[in-house]
Design a protein around this motif. Structure first.
Motif, mmCIF file in Angstrom:
data_model
loop_
_atom_site.group_PDB
_atom_site.id
_atom_site.type_symbol
_atom_site.label_atom_id
_atom_site.label_comp_id
_atom_site.label_asym_id
_atom_site.label_seq_id
_atom_site.Cartn_x
_atom_site.Cartn_y
_atom_site.Cartn_z
ATOM 1 N N LEU A 171 0.873 -1.175 0.000
ATOM 2 C CA LEU A 171 0.000 0.000 0.000
ATOM 3 C C LEU A 171 0.907 1.220 0.000
ATOM 4 O O LEU A 171 1.809 1.335 0.826
ATOM 5 C CB LEU A 171 -0.900 -0.021 1.229
ATOM 6 N N ALA A 172 0.672 2.152 -0.918
ATOM 7 C CA ALA A 172 1.655 3.191 -1.233
ATOM 8 C C ALA A 172 1.905 4.189 -0.106
ATOM 9 O O ALA A 172 2.915 4.888 -0.124
ATOM 10 C CB ALA A 172 1.257 3.926 -2.505
ATOM 11 N N GLU A 173 1.010 4.300 0.854
ATOM 12 C CA GLU A 173 1.226 5.200 1.987
ATOM 13 C C GLU A 173 1.127 4.404 3.276
ATOM 14 O O GLU A 173 0.401 3.416 3.366
ATOM 15 C CB GLU A 173 0.181 6.320 1.999
ATOM 16 N N LYS A 174 1.848 4.856 4.286
ATOM 17 C CA LYS A 174 1.790 4.183 5.584
ATOM 18 C C LYS A 174 0.498 4.529 6.321
ATOM 19 O O LYS A 174 -0.093 5.576 6.095
ATOM 20 C CB LYS A 174 3.003 4.577 6.433
ATOM 21 N N GLY A 175 0.087 3.619 7.197
ATOM 22 C CA GLY A 175 -1.060 3.906 8.053
ATOM 23 C C GLY A 175 -2.292 3.064 7.798
ATOM 24 O O GLY A 175 -3.272 3.174 8.546
ATOM 25 N N TRP A 176 -2.291 2.258 6.735
ATOM 26 C CA TRP A 176 -3.391 1.332 6.455
ATOM 27 C C TRP A 176 -4.724 2.019 6.179
ATOM 28 O O TRP A 176 -5.778 1.413 6.358
ATOM 29 C CB TRP A 176 -3.600 0.347 7.613
ATOM 30 N N ASN A 205 5.765 -7.112 -8.693
ATOM 31 C CA ASN A 205 5.772 -6.160 -7.589
ATOM 32 C C ASN A 205 4.601 -5.209 -7.782
ATOM 33 O O ASN A 205 4.553 -4.475 -8.778
ATOM 34 C CB ASN A 205 7.093 -5.381 -7.558
ATOM 35 N N VAL A 206 3.667 -5.211 -6.836
ATOM 36 C CA VAL A 206 2.418 -4.463 -6.973
ATOM 37 C C VAL A 206 2.351 -3.369 -5.920
ATOM 38 O O VAL A 206 2.527 -3.635 -4.727
ATOM 39 C CB VAL A 206 1.201 -5.403 -6.832
ATOM 40 N N ASN A 207 2.097 -2.138 -6.358
ATOM 41 C CA ASN A 207 1.901 -1.017 -5.447
ATOM 42 C C ASN A 207 0.523 -0.416 -5.691
ATOM 43 O O ASN A 207 0.176 -0.078 -6.832
ATOM 44 C CB ASN A 207 2.979 0.044 -5.661
ATOM 45 N N VAL A 208 -0.246 -0.271 -4.612
ATOM 46 C CA VAL A 208 -1.626 0.205 -4.699
ATOM 47 C C VAL A 208 -1.712 1.602 -4.104
ATOM 48 O O VAL A 208 -1.304 1.803 -2.954
ATOM 49 C CB VAL A 208 -2.576 -0.747 -3.947
#
Length: 297
Positions: A171-176, A205-208
């Motif tokens: 997931l591209a940003e921290k914090g869920w 490699n997958v980034n959402v």
């Protein structure tokens, strides 16, 4: 937490170790057919085996979300680090023994790195080889140079090194904040890939983007971008007045043009980057051969 936390999830994971030989879907039969030889064993339904690991540790929400998202796709085994192991790259623990225990949520927990988790699972812990290795969902992006340091990518890469198709999810940003959207993407992508899998092992490699699912703008196949050098180390002092150092933050993106993972995520698209292991500078080989041809050993 997650599907592995309930009794049903635990039973599913435990029962995965008790399955007999698996057969292809076209070998499935609902019962004895006329003229079937009496000695022929009745075939069973093919069940995919999925190994899931991560680098944020066995209690991470991202791991529980990925396990939950994969329910029904096959028999799931989870082997995850005891502690957060972010940034451990492809490290294997060689100087001490590793131990494995089962947590209350049914996950196997190993006191090592993400690569240790997959390595041990594939070389002795699991009774059968998995058909797919998944890693994540990571708390933060793994784009560009991040892939060199990432424990999430390394766990998937370990599966790939053993010839098992593997996918790393981040997931591209921290914090869920929008973990539910990333989990839906993971489920959808696994289903799409398995519907027509490429030949041989492969590594994705997958980034959402950290967006609600309705806000995602599709999926793009990308190449890795590049980051600037990381920020300087942070120097502090311990209680004895001795210097200690914290690794600085990752650098900002410097190659983030169209076609890169950075660009896709910035545009609100899921980034899918096929990875390989070969670090050889193929373009530079002829030049180095010329430079070194006249030298003496």
């Amino acid at each position: 937490p997650g599907a592995g936390g309930g009794e049903q999830g635990q039973l599913q994971q435990r029962s995965s170790h008790q399955q007999g030989p698996r057969r292809k879907p076209d070998e499935f039969s609902t019962g004895p057919a006329p003229n079937r030889p009496a000695f022929e064993a009745l075939p069973t339904i093919f069940m995919m085996r999925i190994l899931i690991a991560n680098d944020d540790g066995y209690l991470a929400p991202g791991l529980a979300a990925l396990v939950e998202a994969c329910q029904g796709l096959g028999e799931i085994d989870v082997v995850a680090p005891e502690q957060n192991a972010s940034g451990t790259s492809n490290a294997l623990t060689l100087q001490r023994p590793l131990t494995v225990w089962t947590a209350a949520n049914g996950f196997r927990v190993l006191n090592g790195t993400p690569s240790d988790c997959v390595h041990v699972a594939l070389t002795g812990l699991l009774p059968q080889r998995p058909d797919l290795v998944l890693s994540g969902i990571n708390n933060g992006a793994n784009m560009g140079d991040d892939t060199i340091y990432s424990g999430t990518v390394a766990a998937a890469m370990e599966g790939y090194l053993f010839g098992v198709p593997s996918i790393a999810f981040s997931l591209a940003e921290k914090g869920w904040r929008h973990l539910d959207a990333a989990a839906r993407v993971a489920r959808s992508l696994v289903e799409r890939v398995l519907a027509a899998p490429p030949a041989g092992p492969w590594l994705l490699n997958v980034n959402v983007p950290d967006l609600p699912h309705a806000g995602l703008r599709g999926l793009r196949t990308t190449r890795l971008g590049r980051r600037h050098a990381s920020e300087p180390v942070i120097r502090q002092s311990n209680p004895r007045g001795e210097p200690i150092y914290w690794i600085g933050a990752a650098g900002d993106a410097r190659e983030a043009g169209e076609g890169t993972d950075f660009h896709a995520v910035a545009e609100g698209c899921v980034s899918v980057t096929p990875l390989q292991i070969d670090l050889t500078d193929h373009a530079g080989l002829p030049g180095w051969a010329d430079r070194l041809a006249a030298g003496h050993v």
